[in-house]
Design a protein around this motif. Structure first.
Motif, PDB file in Angstrom:
ATOM      1  N   UNK A 146       0.810  -1.211   0.000  1.00 15.99           N
ATOM      2  CA  UNK A 146       0.000   0.000   0.000  1.00 15.99           C
ATOM      3  C   UNK A 146       0.844   1.263   0.000  1.00 15.99           C
ATOM      4  N   UNK A 147       1.983   1.240   0.697  1.00 21.01           N
ATOM      5  CA  UNK A 147       2.787   2.449   0.874  1.00 21.01           C
ATOM      6  C   UNK A 147       4.259   2.090   0.976  1.00 21.01           C
ATOM      7  N   UNK A 148       4.896   1.801  -0.157  1.00 24.43           N
ATOM      8  CA  UNK A 148       6.318   1.430  -0.099  1.00 24.43           C
ATOM      9  C   UNK A 148       7.182   2.495   0.555  1.00 24.43           C
ATOM     10  N   UNK A 149       6.927   3.762   0.253  1.00 25.85           N
ATOM     11  CA  UNK A 149       7.753   4.838   0.816  1.00 25.85           C
ATOM     12  C   UNK A 149       7.666   4.854   2.333  1.00 25.85           C
ATOM     13  N   UNK A 150       6.474   4.604   2.875  1.00 26.37           N
ATOM     14  CA  UNK A 150       6.303   4.599   4.317  1.00 26.37           C
ATOM     15  C   UNK A 150       6.978   3.430   5.000  1.00 26.37           C
ATOM     16  N   UNK A 151       7.307   2.398   4.240  1.00 27.92           N
ATOM     17  CA  UNK A 151       7.949   1.194   4.784  1.00 27.92           C
ATOM     18  C   UNK A 151       9.379   1.034   4.275  1.00 27.92           C
ATOM     19  N   UNK A 152       9.920   2.066   3.673  1.00 32.70           N
ATOM     20  CA  UNK A 152      11.180   1.958   2.934  1.00 32.70           C
ATOM     21  C   UNK A 152      12.323   1.391   3.768  1.00 32.70           C
ATOM     22  N   UNK A 350       4.637  15.453 -13.140  1.00 38.81           N
ATOM     23  CA  UNK A 350       4.582  14.135 -13.772  1.00 38.81           C
ATOM     24  C   UNK A 350       5.093  13.052 -12.831  1.00 38.81           C
ATOM     25  N   UNK A 351       6.170  13.339 -12.103  1.00 38.23           N
ATOM     26  CA  UNK A 351       6.720  12.355 -11.165  1.00 38.23           C
ATOM     27  C   UNK A 351       5.759  12.143 -10.005  1.00 38.23           C
ATOM     28  N   UNK A 352       5.193  13.223  -9.481  1.00 36.88           N
ATOM     29  CA  UNK A 352       4.236  13.084  -8.378  1.00 36.88           C
ATOM     30  C   UNK A 352       3.016  12.259  -8.791  1.00 36.88           C
ATOM     31  N   UNK A 353       2.563  12.445 -10.015  1.00 33.64           N
ATOM     32  CA  UNK A 353       1.430  11.650 -10.500  1.00 33.64           C
ATOM     33  C   UNK A 353       1.795  10.172 -10.558  1.00 33.64           C
ATOM     34  N   UNK A 354       3.005   9.890 -11.007  1.00 28.77           N
ATOM     35  CA  UNK A 354       3.466   8.493 -11.053  1.00 28.77           C
ATOM     36  C   UNK A 354       3.527   7.903  -9.645  1.00 28.77           C
ATOM     37  N   UNK A 355       4.105   8.644  -8.703  1.00 26.37           N
ATOM     38  CA  UNK A 355       4.228   8.145  -7.340  1.00 26.37           C
ATOM     39  C   UNK A 355       2.855   7.929  -6.700  1.00 26.37           C
ATOM     40  N   UNK A 356       1.903   8.798  -7.017  1.00 22.85           N
ATOM     41  CA  UNK A 356       0.564   8.677  -6.428  1.00 22.85           C
ATOM     42  C   UNK A 356      -0.147   7.409  -6.877  1.00 22.85           C
ATOM     43  N   UNK A 357       0.259   6.855  -7.998  1.00 20.43           N
ATOM     44  CA  UNK A 357      -0.367   5.619  -8.486  1.00 20.43           C
ATOM     45  C   UNK A 357       0.060   4.402  -7.685  1.00 20.43           C
ATOM     46  N   UNK A 358       1.126   4.528  -6.898  1.00 23.63           N
ATOM     47  CA  UNK A 358       1.584   3.401  -6.103  1.00 23.63           C
ATOM     48  C   UNK A 358       2.348   2.397  -6.938  1.00 23.63           C
ATOM     49  N   UNK A 359       2.759   1.301  -6.320  1.00 25.67           N
ATOM     50  CA  UNK A 359       3.598   0.320  -7.020  1.00 25.67           C
ATOM     51  C   UNK A 359       2.841  -0.581  -7.981  1.00 25.67           C
ATOM     52  N   UNK A 360       1.515  -0.561  -7.926  1.00 24.53           N
ATOM     53  CA  UNK A 360       0.733  -1.383  -8.853  1.00 24.53           C
ATOM     54  C   UNK A 360       0.792  -2.868  -8.580  1.00 24.53           C
TER      55      UNK A 360
END
Length: 369
Positions: A146-152, A350-360
């Motif tokens: 759900x949140x890779x950045x939060x668990x990095x 553009x990068x923020x939009x990509x990050x908001x989509x999550x890891x898929x």
């Protein structure tokens, strides 16, 4: 028999231990479980079970676990049976998968889950429960998905590399690609936290070009860039090293990686210098794991000759060729135009939009407990 082992309790030793799980993806809690089992067993098997609906291939998860735990025997199995811990028939279906993957006797199973006791019973083995409350490592596969950045900080290098969103800045000569890549990396570092570790990957082709010029000048003092000749075989070398530098940085950076060019761009430079395509360079580009390409337009950017450039007249062709091939290959592309501040704002959006989509990452099979 069930043995709770929070790390300070009894320390019975076992011959052959087993840890099994989805490892979708593996995190610090999984690795603590494996390391605990390794310390308690003469031999340890780690069984990675993957369902076909999951988007990380079984082979990749097995490779991750083998890299992090070379002391263990890591094996994999596809397990598409439903997950219902109340159904004995479902249990037995899973056990057939487990026993086929791990046919030798198991003396102890190590888990952090309530089902560990039943799993041990079915293997005829002790069940050792390790940190079931996630007190030591408060993380789960669900949270990572759900949140890779939060668990990095709970992830090991190969998983970080797989989950990093890779951004490529590319363009014709003297169109601000390096300036943009550096500015973009600085923007994300300023966010702090894990983002402060955002890495920038320089263009290896430039280093390679400088070396070729230096080697030529050693033979012919006074030689200039126009005297340097490239061979087709140079470009796969450049592309491969560029890919290696990118992978190294992704393993040691933040959830986003900024790359000044990539192997795909090298295929276009091969066309520019060799007037044909390169199958070898194209194969390297096809193995890439980039997610977004930011193309710097030549219009509105003054041409500056730094001693390693061919000429302003080539820029329109290069820009058009990049754009055509990016579209043809289906790469996600944003064209950066206007002054630098406008280009940077477009790139960040553009990068923020990509990050908001999550890891898929797809959800695993639902569990009934």
């Amino acid at each position: 028999m069930k043995h709770d082992d929070p790390g300070t309790g009894e320390r019975r030793r076992y011959g052959h231990g087993l840890v099994l799980g989805k490892f979708y993806p593996p995190h610090a809690g999984h690795h603590h479980l494996v390391r605990t089992a390794l310390a308690r067993c003469d031999r340890l098997t780690v069984l990675v079970c993957a369902a076909s609906v999951e988007s990380v291939p079984l082979e990749e998860r097995v490779a991750w676990m083998r890299e992090v735990h070379p002391e263990a025997l890591v094996v994999g199995a596809v397990d598409d049976h439903p997950v219902d811990l109340r159904d004995p028939d479902v249990w037995e279906a899973h056990m057939r998968v487990f026993r086929a993957a791990v046919p030798e006797r198991v003396d102890a199973v190590f888990t952090s889950e309530p089902y560990g006791e039943e799993l041990g019973r079915r293997f005829g083995a002790d069940s050792v429960l390790v940190d079931p409350d996630r007190a030591r490592f408060p993380v789960s596969g669900t949270a990572v998905r759900a949140d890779p950045a939060g668990c990095w900080d709970f992830l090991e290098a190969p998983v970080r590399a797989a989950l990093t969103r890779r951004i490529v800045v590319l363009g014709a000569e003297s169109t601000g690609t390096t300036t943009m890549a550096l500015a973009l990396a600085d923007h994300y570092r300023r966010r702090g936290g894990v983002w402060a570790r955002t890495r920038y990957v320089p263009e290896y082709g430039r280093e390679y070009s400088e070396l070729k010029l230096a080697e030529l000048r050693a033979e012919r003092p006074g030689a200039t860039w126009s005297d340097v000749a490239f061979r087709s075989s140079d470009f796969p070398v450049i592309a491969q090293r560029q890919a290696e530098l990118e992978e190294e940085a992704a393993r040691d950076g933040s959830p986003v990686l900024i790359c000044d060019t990539d192997a795909f761009a090298t295929t276009i430079w091969h066309e520019r210098y060799m007037a044909t395509t390169s199958a070898d360079t194209g194969e390297i580009a096809a193995r890439g794991r980039q997610h977004l390409w930011l193309l710097t337009d030549h219009r509105g950017v003054d041409f500056e000759d730094d001693g390693l450039r061919d000429g302003e007249h080539l820029r329109p062709w290069m820009t058009a060729r990049f754009l055509t091939q990016l579209a043809h290959s289906g790469r996600r592309t944003v064209v950066l135009t206007g002054p630098h501040e406008e280009r940077l704002a477009t790139a960040v959006a553009a990068v923020d939009a990509l990050l908001a989509e999550g890891p898929g990452l797809t959800d695993p099979l639902p569990e009934r407990r």
